[in-house]
Each structure stands twice: as C-alpha cells, then as structure tokens.
Scaffold this active site. Structure first.
Site, PDB file in Angstrom:
ATOM      1  N   THR A   1       3.803   2.454   6.059  1.00  0.00           N
ATOM      2  CA  THR A   1       2.063   2.244   5.705  1.00  0.00           C
ATOM      3  C   THR A   1       1.447   3.187   6.681  1.00  0.00           C
ATOM      4  OG1 THR A   1       0.754   0.670   6.626  1.00  0.00           O
ATOM      5  CG2 THR A   1       2.895   0.374   7.579  1.00  0.00           C
ATOM      6  N   ILE A   2       0.441   3.441   6.287  1.00  0.00           N
ATOM      7  CA  ILE A   2      -0.358   4.551   7.164  1.00  0.00           C
ATOM      8  C   ILE A   2      -1.066   3.696   8.097  1.00  0.00           C
ATOM      9  CG2 ILE A   2      -1.158   6.179   5.208  1.00  0.00           C
ATOM     10  CD1 ILE A   2      -4.039   4.946   5.106  1.00  0.00           C
ATOM     11  N   ASP A   3      -0.907   2.408   8.414  1.00  0.00           N
ATOM     12  CA  ASP A   3      -1.629   1.922   9.353  1.00  0.00           C
ATOM     13  C   ASP A   3      -1.237   1.554  10.810  1.00  0.00           C
ATOM     14  OD1 ASP A   3      -3.537   1.253   7.479  1.00  0.00           O
ATOM     15  OD2 ASP A   3      -2.742  -0.516   6.506  1.00  0.00           O
TER      16      ASP A   3
ATOM     17  N   ASP B   1       4.784  -5.084   6.324  1.00  0.00           N
ATOM     18  CA  ASP B   1       5.220  -6.481   6.726  1.00  0.00           C
ATOM     19  C   ASP B   1       5.392  -7.284   5.811  1.00  0.00           C
ATOM     20  OD1 ASP B   1       2.330  -6.392   7.268  1.00  0.00           O
ATOM     21  OD2 ASP B   1       2.766  -8.442   8.193  1.00  0.00           O
ATOM     22  N   GLY B   2       4.207  -7.443   4.643  1.00  0.00           N
ATOM     23  CA  GLY B   2       4.160  -8.406   3.612  1.00  0.00           C
ATOM     24  C   GLY B   2       5.557  -8.330   2.868  1.00  0.00           C
TER      25      GLY B   2
ATOM     26  N   MET C   1      -9.382   4.445   7.941  1.00  0.00           N
ATOM     27  CA  MET C   1      -8.757   3.421   7.647  1.00  0.00           C
ATOM     28  C   MET C   1      -8.025   3.039   8.811  1.00  0.00           C
ATOM     29  SD  MET C   1      -7.392   4.193   3.864  1.00  0.00           S
ATOM     30  CE  MET C   1      -8.420   3.759   2.091  1.00  0.00           C
TER      31      MET C   1
ATOM     32  N   GLU D   1     -11.910   0.862  10.210  1.00  0.00           N
ATOM     33  CA  GLU D   1     -12.477  -0.119   9.109  1.00  0.00           C
ATOM     34  C   GLU D   1     -12.305  -1.674   9.372  1.00  0.00           C
ATOM     35  OE1 GLU D   1     -10.117  -0.130   5.456  1.00  0.00           O
ATOM     36  OE2 GLU D   1      -8.530   0.161   6.292  1.00  0.00           O
TER      37      GLU D   1
ATOM     38  N   ARG E   1      -6.838  -0.650   8.104  1.00  0.00           N
ATOM     39  CA  ARG E   1      -6.933  -2.228   7.908  1.00  0.00           C
ATOM     40  C   ARG E   1      -7.253  -3.053   9.242  1.00  0.00           C
ATOM     41  NH1 ARG E   1      -2.553  -4.651   3.584  1.00  0.00           N
ATOM     42  NH2 ARG E   1      -0.862  -3.921   4.940  1.00  0.00           N
TER      43      ARG E   1
ATOM     44  N   ARG F   1       1.198  -4.653  -5.788  1.00  0.00           N
ATOM     45  CA  ARG F   1       1.307  -6.027  -5.371  1.00  0.00           C
ATOM     46  C   ARG F   1       1.640  -7.044  -6.416  1.00  0.00           C
ATOM     47  NH1 ARG F   1      -2.562  -3.650  -1.582  1.00  0.00           N
ATOM     48  NH2 ARG F   1      -1.397  -3.410   0.402  1.00  0.00           N
TER      49      ARG F   1
ATOM     50  N   GLY G   1       0.842  -1.196   0.076  1.00  0.00           N
ATOM     51  CA  GLY G   1       0.064  -0.130   0.059  1.00  0.00           C
ATOM     52  C   GLY G   1       0.919   1.144   0.209  1.00  0.00           C
TER      53      GLY G   1
ATOM     54  N   ASP H   1       1.201  -0.709  11.756  1.00  0.00           N
ATOM     55  CA  ASP H   1       0.698  -1.880  12.473  1.00  0.00           C
ATOM     56  C   ASP H   1       1.837  -3.017  12.358  1.00  0.00           C
ATOM     57  OD1 ASP H   1       0.992  -2.028   9.590  1.00  0.00           O
ATOM     58  OD2 ASP H   1      -0.972  -3.285   9.129  1.00  0.00           O
TER      59      ASP H   1
ATOM     60  N   GLN I   1      -7.344   9.429   2.815  1.00  0.00           N
ATOM     61  CA  GLN I   1      -6.276   9.152   3.882  1.00  0.00           C
ATOM     62  C   GLN I   1      -4.802   8.891   3.723  1.00  0.00           C
ATOM     63  OE1 GLN I   1      -8.537   7.349   7.472  1.00  0.00           O
ATOM     64  NE2 GLN I   1      -9.789   7.308   5.508  1.00  0.00           N
TER      65      GLN I   1
END
Ligand code: ADP
Length: 326
Positions: A130-132, A107-108, A174, A227, A176, A76, A15, A134, A258
């Site tokens: 990553t915006i997440d 992480d992927g 957002m 989300e 994930r 991806r 992403g 995580d 976002q």
C-alpha cells in the site's frame, strides 16, 4: 507439525501499489525454487470467487520487476465479505489442490485472509502492499517509497512555477487516513507547512505565520496537505486568500500519478525480500502472519492483529518542518 504445502496461490488485493509486481515475482520464483506449484489469482479475491486462476512459471514473471501496477490486477471483492463467497473461493482452490496463499494488499485484505484461513484452514501469509504506509507492524510498505518519490518529483516541478510567479501552492497528496506521504514529501521539498490527519490543524497559526512572513517579505511557495486532513486543499486556499488577499494562491491535487510508475530501488528490494520470506514462512510452517520490516529486519505479525497504523507522529519531525521553514 503442519501439513507440507505443495501448491500456493498469490494475489494482489485492495489499492494497487508500485512494487506489487516485484513481490509477485519473488513469490513465484521462491515457490518454484522450493518445488511448489504456483498459481496467480486474478483481481484479488474476485479471482478466487469467480475461478479466474492461472498457473505461473518462472518465465511468467520475467521482465516485471520494474513495472508499476500489478500483472494479476487488483480489485475490491464484496462477495468475499460473505461466507457464501468465501466458500465458493475455497472450492475453487480445492479443485486445484491449492493449499497455501500469499496475499499482497492492505489491512482490509489481511482481515479477509484471516477470516478465510480460520474458516477453511488454508495457511495465509500477507505482504503489506500500500502506498499509504498505514499498517502497524512494519516500518515500510511496498509502494510507499515510490509514491513519495513521485510526489517529490511533482512538487519540485510545481515549486519552479510557484517561484517564477511568486505564488503560493497548496498541494494535496494521497495517503487515505494517514499523513506519511505528506510528511515525507513535504520535508523533502522544503514545504512551509504540512497538514496531516495525525495532527490537529491550527488554521489560525498557519494564517498568522503566513502574515508574519509576508511582512518580512519571505517568499512562501508550498504547503502540503494530506488527503485525509480535516481541511481540504481548496478550503485552506480559500481561508488564505481571504486573510491575505495580495497573495496569489493556487491549488494542485496530485492524485493518481502517485500510484503509478516504476518502483524505486527501495520498493523493489523490499518487495523481493518480503516475497521471498512469505514463501519461506509457508514452507517452514509459520502461518497466518504478515511479513513486515522493522529496523531493517523481517518482522512477523499475526494476521488477526493487522490494524491501521494510528501512530503519533514523532514531534521531532514537526519541529524539523517548523525550524527549516523559517
Ligand atoms: P486494503 O486491503 O487495501 O485495506 P480493502 O479494505 O478494500 O483494501 O480490502 C480489500 C478486500 O479484502 C475487500 O474488497 C474484501 O474482498 C476483502 N476484505 C476486507 N475486509 C474483509 C472482511 N472483514 N471479511 C472478508 N473479506 C474482507
């Protein structure tokens, strides 16, 4: 002693996140400072598999520090999940003599880098983009701060109209599987409630507290939903309308705004520091790690330990939400 690296490739994968360009710029300029040749790999691992690789100079990354998205594009890549795809990728790097990689992604992407590096002995360094937010092993990721600030700006605007009409807005943000964007933006906008996947949502508690507030005529404007929460924004709105029919409820899903926009100062700084340290790591022989930031200091985690952060949310934070919304 590991072999001295001469040519490196940089790519953005998974992403997109604001600040990726600032990270690319830092990698290119630090690499050139160290006398390395730097190549840009287009569209994540796809560019490696399909041989879409371009040389980058200092000037190639001029005027991008302030731009969202990524000049290298991102994607991806299913082919890279298979050995044959990775072999093709390796051959394309080998013919240019690329002997080190910087991977900006989640992480992927790091897992892919770890596998690639162990199969073909190419040193890889990850940068968490990553915006997440995580990923375990870093307090912040490139893009998170910008995404949160974009969410805050949008939520403030929704609050104005919510207030004008005495409406309750359920706003979905957002993240994930992670609730950090919701938690940070919800506290910063004074939301009544914040629903995140890390915490079981007690629908009855929410409805009871809204009922109680309606009785004492407290105006409630905002509920923020991540989300990844078990309840979607529309579902929550449906339950509230059923229990409190007099309340005017609206749903707003912030979506892809976002991801875009000019990175904040914090993200530019983070990306610049991380990009610089990624190249320093390659040069110093610290390989197959990703660069994180913990307590404002660089922190290195082995790529094979890169996992999604499933942290317990600090109870203080949830208390802050509750107490400040009374
Ligand atoms: P993110 O990096 O944002 O977590 P993904 O999980 O989609 O995003 O991973 C990005 C890309 O990394 C994938 O499309 C694939 O090319 C590569 N990748 C991810 N997991 C693996 C894996 N186990 N083996 C090889 N490549 C992988």
């Amino acid at each position: 002693m590991s072999k001295k690296i001469k040519r490196i490739g940089v790519l953005t994968s998974g992403g997109d996140a604001p600040g990726m360009n600032a990270a690319i710029r830092a990698v290119v300029r630090t690499g050139i400072y160290h006398g390395l040749e730097v190549f840009g790999i287009m569209r994540g691992y796809t560019g490696m598999v399909e041989d879409d690789i371009i040389p980058l100079e200092n000037r190639s990354v001029a005027n991008i520090i302030q731009r969202g998205g990524t000049i290298l594009k991102t994607a991806r890549c299913m082919e890279f999940m298979e050995y044959e795809g990775r072999k093709k990728a390796f051959d394309n790097l080998s013919k240019r003599g690329i002997d080190g990689l910087v991977i900006i992604g989640g992480d992927g992407s790091f897992r892919g880098a770890q596998i690639f590096s162990s199969e073909f002995n190419i040193p890889c360094i990850g940068l968490p983009g990553t915006i997440d937010k995580d990923i375990a092993g870093t307090d912040f990721t490139i893009g998170f701060d910008t995404a949160v600030n974009t969410a805050v700006e949008a939520i403030d605007k929704v609050r104005d109209t919510a207030d004008a009409h005495d409406r309750l807005f359920i706003i979905e943000v957002m993240g994930r599987d992670a609730g950090y964007i919701a938690l940070h933006s919800g506290i910063a906008t004074g939301a009544e409630n914040i629903l995140i996947p890390e915490k079981k949502t007690n629908l009855n508690d929410i409805l009871q507290s809204l009922e109680e507030k309606e009785k004492r005529k407290k105006l409630v404007n905002l509920i923020i939903v991540a989300e990844g929460d078990e309840f979607g924004a529309n579902e929550i709105a449906g339950h509230i309308s059923q229990r409190l029919p007099k309340l005017e409820v609206r749903v707003c899903i912030l979506g892809h705004i976002q991801r875009g926009g000019s990175p904040t100062c914090m993200d530019r700084l983070l990306a610049s520091r991380m990009g610089y340290h990624a190249v320093e790591s390659l040069v110093e022989g610290r390989h197959n790690v990703f660069v994180g930031i913990v307590n404002n200091k660089m922190n290195y985690t082995a790529l094979n330990e890169a996992v999604k952060k499933k942290q317990r949310i600090n109870e203080d934070w949830m208390n802050i939400v509750k107490i400040l919304a009374t």
